[in-house]
Design an enzyme around this catalytic site. Structure first.
Site, mmCIF file in Angstrom:
data_model
loop_
_atom_site.group_PDB
_atom_site.id
_atom_site.type_symbol
_atom_site.label_atom_id
_atom_site.label_comp_id
_atom_site.label_asym_id
_atom_site.label_seq_id
_atom_site.Cartn_x
_atom_site.Cartn_y
_atom_site.Cartn_z
ATOM 1 N N PRO A 292 3.965 0.796 1.715
ATOM 2 C CG PRO A 292 2.664 0.673 -0.215
ATOM 3 C CD PRO A 292 3.919 1.274 0.324
ATOM 4 C CE LYS A 296 2.423 -2.855 11.363
ATOM 5 N NZ LYS A 296 1.049 -3.299 11.318
HETATM 6 C C1 PHB Z 1 -4.725 -2.314 0.567
HETATM 7 O O1 PHB Z 1 -4.774 -1.240 -0.046
HETATM 8 O O2 PHB Z 1 -5.728 -3.036 0.668
HETATM 9 C C2 PHB Z 1 -3.447 -2.758 1.161
HETATM 10 C C3 PHB Z 1 -2.287 -2.055 0.896
HETATM 11 C C4 PHB Z 1 -1.097 -2.496 1.455
HETATM 12 C C5 PHB Z 1 -1.072 -3.630 2.254
HETATM 13 C C6 PHB Z 1 -2.230 -4.313 2.517
HETATM 14 C C7 PHB Z 1 -3.422 -3.883 1.965
HETATM 15 O O3 PHB Z 1 0.099 -4.072 2.783
#
Ligand code: PHB
Ligand code: APR
Length: 389
Positions: A292, A296
């Site tokens: 994550p 993406k």
């Molecule tokens: C989120 O869950 O808000 C989130 C997760 C991974 C990211 C950015 C935001 O890279």
């Protein structure tokens, strides 16, 4: 029973595809293993590229996203306390929209219900057959009874652990995978974010991310060992550890509160090739997983769905096979670039337990290079806001 496209899975990929096809007058059947409440209780990512926002708008379900989503012009980074801001707007002229995947899923569910289109929830034992022919079919169990439907195509939108990819003969599919030696412990809480932008922090104790869902709700993550049990982490322990991984100024300013969700997710990179098997197409997490760190996952699901919807609409409306024939190669070209970026962000920002002193110096040099190079910042920015379709 007969339909044109059987869609397996009612996550964002399946629901968005259903909506786009129904808007084009194509008949769909949506089969989902879980209940609506279960689907809406899953907390997932929250950053939309402009291309994803546009697709949601084109599908006619963008009103709440537009009203409540938070436009972000950049992100903040920290490497062992040293700051760097990546200015998306200045470097690419683009921005991203912070809007929870769960909210998007809710909007798609409500739009389908309002249009009188029903999805089959709690569909058990979903099985697909004859997708190597022009006459595939699906079967499922619901309320104790066995049901079946003939269709023209099957869309496998059933996530990483779904039934569709698993139905493909092993000799017909190639998979590529990297598992990372850590996970993310995530917490959601109703407190205002400490900064206006997301903060991605590298720290010797592990990566940390301060994200948000609104001006009143934060979503924060800590890199954690794979065997971490969320139940061992009181809210106090989580916030204390998060503070330790941030610089003192931010740690002090950060508001904390009781968690409303807390869970651990492993990190994985995964790609299946190809994405078409006769009359079966894979899309979203059924086809690929990214860690994550680059935000993406949902955006890749959206671009898969855009390409697949174009292909299916071309088939039914214009009797053109080109879109379906090119779907796999077109989607994979985009997927691999997002895989590369997600892997790179993950490597830059996490603490790898087996890294040597040499690896750690190179990681530091990567950050210093990024800090000193407009070209490197532009490269990060153009990947984060989304490469052209
Ligand atoms: C989120 O869950 O808000 C989130 C997760 C991974 C990211 C950015 C935001 O890279
Ligand atoms: N039969 C029917 N439905 C199934 C089956 C099955 N055998 N197996 C799984 N499903 C359902 C799941 O319950 C889930 O609701 O398929 C859906 C898949 O949804 P997601 O996992 O959300 O995947 P997708 O729609 O591709 O969305 C990708 O999810 O994990 C994130 O980062 C990822 O944001 C990205 C998004």
């Amino acid at each position: 029973m007969r339909t044109q496209v059987a869609i397996i899975g009612a996550g964002p990929a399946g629901l968005l595809l259903a909506r786009l096809l129904e808007n084009a007058g194509i008949g769909v059947l949506v089969l989902e293993r879980r209940s609506p409440d279960y689907v809406l209780a899953r907390i997932r990512a929250g950053v939309l590229e402009q291309g994803s926002v546009d697709l949601v708008d084109e599908a006619g379900v963008g009103a709440r996203m537009r009203a409540e989503g938070l436009p972000h012009d950049g992100i903040e980074m920290r490497f062992d306390g040293d700051p760097l801001r990546i200015d998306f707007q200045a470097r690419t002229g683009k921005r991203v929209l912070v809007y929870g995947q769960t909210e998007l899923t809710r909007d798609l569910m409500e739009a389908r219900a309002a249009a009188g289109a029903a999805s089959v929830y709690a569909a058990e034992d979903v099985a697909i057959a004859d997708f190597d022919t022009p006459h595939p079919s699906v079967t499922w169990r619901h309320g104790g009874a066995l049901h079946a439907a003939d269709c023209d195509f099957i869309a496998g939108c059933d996530g990483f652990h779904g039934a569709t990819r698993a139905s493909v003969p092993v000799e017909a599919i190639n998979t590529f995978e990297r598992v990372y030696p850590f996970g993310w412990l995530g917490v959601m809480a109703d407190v205002p974010p400490v900064r206006d932008e997301l903060i991605y922090a590298h720290h010797a104790r592990g990566f940390a991310l301060c994200s948000m869902r609104s001006r009143r709700r934060v979503r924060c993550y800590l890199q954690c060992p794979l065997d971490t049990d969320a139940a061992d982490w009181s809210d106090e322990r989580f916030w204390d550890e998060l503070r330790r991984r941030l610089d003192p100024e931010i740690a002090e300013a950060m508001q904390t509160g009781p968690s409303i969700e807390k869970s651990v997710a492993p990190l994985r990179s995964f790609v299946a090739e190809p994405l078409r098997f006769g009359t079966l197409f894979l899309a979203g997490d059924a086809a690929h997983i990214v860690p994550p760190t680059g935000a993406k996952g949902l955006n890749l699901a959206a671009s898969d769905v855009r390409y697949l919807a174009e292909g299916l609409i071309g088939h039914f409306r214009e009797r053109s096979q080109a879109g379906l024939e090119h779907y796999s190669a077109r989607a994979l070209a985009r997927i691999w670039k997002a895989e590369r970026f997600s892997w790179w962000m993950t490597k830059l920002l996490h603490t790898f337990p087996d890294d040597s002193a040499f690896d750690r110096r190179v990681q530091r040099a990567e950050f210093d290079y990024l800090r000193g190079s407009a070209a490197a910042q532009t490269a990060l920015a153009e990947n984060y806001v989304g490469l052209p379709a």
